[in-house]
Design a protein around this motif. Structure first.
Motif: not given
Lengths: 208, 112
Positions: B10-17, B81-88
């Protein structure tokens, strides 16, 4: 790579199986969109393939990398199964969702166990209501011989026993039937609502 | 490991876009270039569908760019926002595991 008629048939066959599988659990518009996207993926892969060593092997390689249509459908099912259960509130999709969560997560396994026990209790009460008119001497509240009052026989034991154990008999009459029907339906309804609450909680937890 | 892979996907896909819209195959190729998270190309599309349904991605079909239409995915505000949370969360998790591995390795060396 430009596909021959045979290659085109293979792609159409793949998409046909995928569509048929997705239609069993997804709304038509979602299926159409999903199949269109997978077709777009295949067209792009085919267009950029050099077709070596031959069309058949190149196409099979592309399809293999995408995964068998049933596996792709299963992946859609895994992602959408909880949403489907919540949207329809039907028994079978709900059981499918609980089963999926039970085999993939520890929390889901625990919840599935509780849900299963709940349904078994509900069904047991309903079974007693059905069996009472057929086997009046075997189904009811059980007391030891000589204890005719429920006040002296506690905790009460409601159930059916085949054959009747020595020194015990049932008391009360057919009034056990409405009580069992009421309790059975109550347990089933509460269990169903509890399951829906669990699935909602699960979905919200996943989204948040 | 499967749970970890799924969570990571999920995180990788959000990062990809994260740096701009991409269509399905481009996302897969991006993930394959940097990770080994993609075990079957066909399993990425259902995840893209779910992330779109959850409002983290926005999807739209683009025609005329290629001989076939492409479905592009872009990050929504809620997705960012979710991407920032997931990355942290991911960094915190990885740091803790790294510390644990380092401490275990050190105790092993001390014993030797």
């Amino acid at each position: 790579m430009n596909l021959t008629e045979t290659g085109q048939s293979r792609v159409n066959g793949y998409l046909f199986v995928l569509e048929r599988s997705l239609k069993t659990f997804l709304p038509t518009d979602v299926v159409r969109d999903a199949v269109r996207e997978i077709e777009s993926h295949l067209r792009e892969r085919i267009a950029t393939s050099d077709g070596s060593p031959n069309e058949r092997e190149a196409l099979e390689r592309i399809l293999k990398e995408l995964g068998p249509p049933l596996q792709v459908a299963k992946a859609y099912s895994a992602e959408r199964i909880v949403d489907e259960a919540i949207a329809t509130e039907r028994f079978v999709p709900m059981l499918r969702a609980v089963r999926h969560l039970a085999v993939t997560t520890v929390v889901g396994f625990g919840a599935a166990l509780g849900i299963l026990i709940g349904y078994l209790f509900g069904l047991a009460f309903l079974s007693l209501a059905i069996l009472k008119p057929i086997f009046p001497e075997n189904v009811g509240i059980w007391v030891r011989d000589g204890h005719e009052s429920l006040r002296t026989e506690f905790p009460w034991r409601l159930g059916g026993q085949f054959p009747i154990p020595p020194g015990e008999h049932v008391v009360g009459g057919y009034w056990v039937i409405p009580i069992c029907l009421f309790l059975g339906l109550l347990v089933l309804v509460l269990n169903h609502r509890g399951t829906m609450k669990f699935l909602n909680w699960w979905r919200n937890r996943r989204v948040s | 490991m499967e749970q970890l892979r799924r969570g990571g996907l999920d995180l990788a896909i959000l990062l990809a876009v994260a740096d701009g819209p991409r269509y399905g195959l481009a996302i897969i190729q991006h993930l394959e270039a940097f990770t080994d998270l993609v075990v079957g190309e066909g399993t990425i599309y259902p995840i893209l569908g779910r992330l779109t349904k959850e409002g983290l991605l926005d999807a739209s079909w683009v025609e005329g760019e290629a001989p076939h239409p492409r479905k592009y995915y872009r990050l929504t505000r809620s997705g960012a926002r979710r991407l920032r949370e997931m990355t942290a969360e991911w960094r915190g998790f990885a740091d803790k595991i790294d510390r644990l591995i380092a401490a275990t390795a050190k105790r092993g060396e001390d014993r030797l």
